[in-house]
Design a protein around this motif. Structure first.
Motif, PDB file in Angstrom:
ATOM      1  N   LEU A 299       0.829  -1.201   0.000  1.00 17.23           N
ATOM      2  CA  LEU A 299       0.000   0.000   0.000  1.00 17.23           C
ATOM      3  C   LEU A 299       0.864   1.252   0.000  1.00 17.23           C
TER       4      LEU A 299
ATOM      5  N   PRO B  56      -3.536  -6.474  -5.481  1.00 17.36           N
ATOM      6  CA  PRO B  56      -2.980  -5.251  -4.884  1.00 17.36           C
ATOM      7  C   PRO B  56      -1.470  -5.312  -4.682  1.00 17.36           C
TER       8      PRO B  56
ATOM      9  N   ALA C 144     -12.442  -2.352  -7.486  1.00 19.84           N
ATOM     10  CA  ALA C 144     -11.347  -1.398  -7.691  1.00 19.84           C
ATOM     11  C   ALA C 144     -10.154  -2.069  -8.366  1.00 19.84           C
ATOM     12  N   GLU C 145      -9.841  -3.300  -7.981  1.00 22.37           N
ATOM     13  CA  GLU C 145      -8.716  -3.995  -8.587  1.00 22.37           C
ATOM     14  C   GLU C 145      -9.020  -4.360 -10.038  1.00 22.37           C
TER      15      GLU C 145
ATOM     16  N   ASP D 275      -8.335  -1.379 -12.036  1.00 26.26           N
ATOM     17  CA  ASP D 275      -6.900  -1.139 -12.162  1.00 26.26           C
ATOM     18  C   ASP D 275      -6.270  -2.038 -13.211  1.00 26.26           C
TER      19      ASP D 275
ATOM     20  N   ASP E 156     -14.308   1.896   2.242  1.00 20.79           N
ATOM     21  CA  ASP E 156     -12.968   1.667   1.690  1.00 20.79           C
ATOM     22  C   ASP E 156     -13.045   1.320   0.205  1.00 20.79           C
TER      23      ASP E 156
ATOM     24  N   TYR F 181     -13.883   4.414  -1.788  1.00 18.99           N
ATOM     25  CA  TYR F 181     -12.680   5.245  -1.901  1.00 18.99           C
ATOM     26  C   TYR F 181     -11.750   4.710  -2.987  1.00 18.99           C
ATOM     27  N   ARG F 182     -11.518   3.417  -2.979  1.00 22.91           N
ATOM     28  CA  ARG F 182     -10.575   2.847  -3.932  1.00 22.91           C
ATOM     29  C   ARG F 182     -11.109   2.888  -5.358  1.00 22.91           C
TER      30      ARG F 182
ATOM     31  N   THR G 133     -10.942   6.792  -6.409  1.00 28.54           N
ATOM     32  CA  THR G 133      -9.566   7.243  -6.639  1.00 28.54           C
ATOM     33  C   THR G 133      -8.954   6.545  -7.843  1.00 28.54           C
ATOM     34  N   GLN G 134      -9.361   5.304  -8.111  1.00 32.71           N
ATOM     35  CA  GLN G 134      -8.863   4.620  -9.298  1.00 32.71           C
ATOM     36  C   GLN G 134      -9.366   5.293 -10.567  1.00 32.71           C
TER      37      GLN G 134
ATOM     38  N   GLN H  18     -10.387   9.248   4.003  1.00 29.36           N
ATOM     39  CA  GLN H  18     -10.677   8.746   2.659  1.00 29.36           C
ATOM     40  C   GLN H  18     -11.744   9.593   1.982  1.00 29.36           C
TER      41      GLN H  18
END
Length: 496
Positions: free
Chosen positions: A45, A95, A125-126, A129, A161, A164-165, A168-169, A211
């Motif tokens: 992280l 991650p 989120a992943e 990404d 969480d 947020y991810r 932001t991604q 966050q």
């Protein structure tokens, strides 16, 4: 909202203290962490956020060098190996792999990301990404998630969480504005940010609070977050860390307990203080990984070409063909004794199969060798239904000639079946025919098999860089074929 100079100075001071705490904690980690170590996700992280801080600052953040001391290429290599193990959990590995962006030009890292994209994690989120161009289903799922209202009594830290991810991604932490999401979505997402902030304050959840401060400022850089900051700033501990819950304590924290809230607070302070992204924008594309693998092996072979001088002409022909199709150089001139050479029918047949689909290499062969008569004799000797071999011979004679290709649907079905069954010889035969007929459509199973073969051969090459010339040539042939079929743009551009 722009804060006055003293307040801005305070935020930068708090941020610097968090970096100092992280530096001291990270330097206490073992020199050789493994992907399975319980602190590796925490280090990952920090490594993932380091370039974010640099982007906001407009200069390399100290966190970049701090994390690089432990999250180095060796650890990243172990993580890429983990990707290919049976039973790998994508939600655990994704991650970790994302944190290795300092080796983003290494082909094994890129191939591992491609493999994960074909076996995507559950985490939204992943998944975002891992894809540069999300499809309609992923876009719709993302929009629905950002707009979904959640009652306070059903809201959880995990939901905040993930929100947020995901957000932001989409913003790449401020580097760019989202391009694939409808603008109306962000109005509803902003309303969710406000509701989630209220929940975080009421539950004294400092991690969720910072966050949401970041999310609010990404959507609206002028939004007044001073009231929310007043719920955060007083709780930085003397050692520079932040607790997960709002509350004062003078007890120092260890990395396992303090890293996440501290890193989240540090990012929020950077977003507020610097207001806009100052760093260079990352390039849209990197060198295609299969091409990179191919070029590395070709460079090693180029150092040992003198060994080919002792080979019989039939073997030298194939070495020259391999070099020509992989490098774009005339391998038939690089090797002595092939200028004006008249190949036998068997040599022409082997040469045609090797060069089918590679127009520049075929041109080199026709210019350098005395091919015309033996090639025509071989074509005349075959029946009209000669199949792929006859097509390859005709292709060698005139690479621009149109050759009737098999039905794409039937071809892909059979190709996909070979990939599903792990039939490597059958799979490679289909790859050769795809190159010959210029077919670039495929399926996820086909791409998965291709990525698996490339990473396997690249790992073997790195493990045995001084392997014998025949072994290196075999790997070069596979890489050149995979590059042509699965990364066609550079090859086709060169041909044009």
């Amino acid at each position: 909202m722009v804060f006055d100079a003293p307040y801005d100075h305070l935020l930068r001071l708090l941020s610097n203290r968090t970096i100092a705490w992280l530096r001291d904690q990270i330097r206490t980690l073992p020199a050789r962490l493994s992907p399975e170590d319980e602190l590796t996700p925490v280090l990952a992280l920090a490594a993932r956020m380091a370039p974010v801080l640099s982007g906001w600052r407009g200069a390399p953040s100290p966190l970049e060098s701090i994390t690089a001391e432990r999250f180095d290429a060796t650890l990243t290599g172990r993580i890429t190996t983990l990707v290919w193990r049976g039973g790998m959990d994508p939600d655990r590995v994704a991650p970790l792999l994302a944190a290795g962006r300092h080796v983003k030009d290494q082909p094994l890292w890129q191939l591992s990301r491609q493999h994960l994209a074909l076996h995507p994690p559950r985490d939204l989120a992943e998944r975002l990404d891992l894809t540069d161009d999300p499809d309609a289903n992923l876009v719709a799922e993302t929009e629905a998630f950002l707009c979904r209202p959640v009652a306070a009594d059903h809201l959880t830290e995990l939901h905040v969480d993930l929100f947020y991810r995901v957000l932001t991604q989409l913003y790449h932490f401020g580097e760019s504005r989202p391009r694939t999401i409808a603008p109306r979505v962000f109005g509803q997402a902003f309303e969710n940010c406000l509701r989630f902030s209220e929940w975080a304050v009421g539950n004294k959840n400092l991690t969720a609070l910072v966050q949401m401060i970041t999310c609010l400022r990404l959507i609206d850089p002028d939004h007044d977050v001073s009231a929310l900051l007043s719920e955060v700033i007083p709780y930085q501990r003397p050692d520079g860390s932040f607790p997960a819950r709002c509350g004062w304590s003078d007890q120092p924290q260890e990395l396992a307990t303090g890293a996440i809230p501290t890193i989240m607070a540090m990012v929020a302070f950077h977003v507020i203080s610097h207001r806009r992204w100052h760093g260079p924008h990352a390039p849209d594309r990197h060198a295609p990984p299969i091409h990179t693998c191919r070029d590395q092996i070709a460079a090693r072979i180029a150092e040992r070409l003198e060994q080919a001088g002792t080979m019989p002409p039939s073997e030298r022909l194939l070495v020259a063909a391999s070099i020509s199709r992989a490098t774009g150089r005339n391998g038939f001139l690089l090797l002595e004794g092939l200028g004006g050479y008249v190949p036998t029918r068997g040599e022409v047949q082997a040469l045609a199969v090797r060069l089918a689909g590679f127009p520049i290499a075929a041109q080199y062969a026709r210019r350098t060798l005395a091919l015309t008569q033996p090639l025509q004799e071989l074509i005349d000797a075959l029946p009209p239904e000669g199949g792929p071999l006859l097509d390859a011979l005709r292709w060698l004679r005139a690479p621009t000639a149109r050759i009737a290709s098999p039905s794409p649907e039937d071809f892909i079905r059979d190709w996909d079946h070979a990939a599903r069954q792990g039939d490597e010889p059958g799979f490679l035969r289909h790859c050769e025919q795809a190159a010959q007929y210029g077919l670039h459509d495929n399926s996820p199973h086909i791409r998965e098999m291709a990525v698996h073969l490339v990473q396997r051969e690249q790992r073997a090459f790195l493990a045995r860089p001084r392997a014998g010339l025949p072994e290196l040539l075999r790997r070069l042939d596979l890489m050149a074929l995979m590059a042509l079929v699965f990364e066609p743009e550079p090859e086709l551009a060169a041909a044009a």
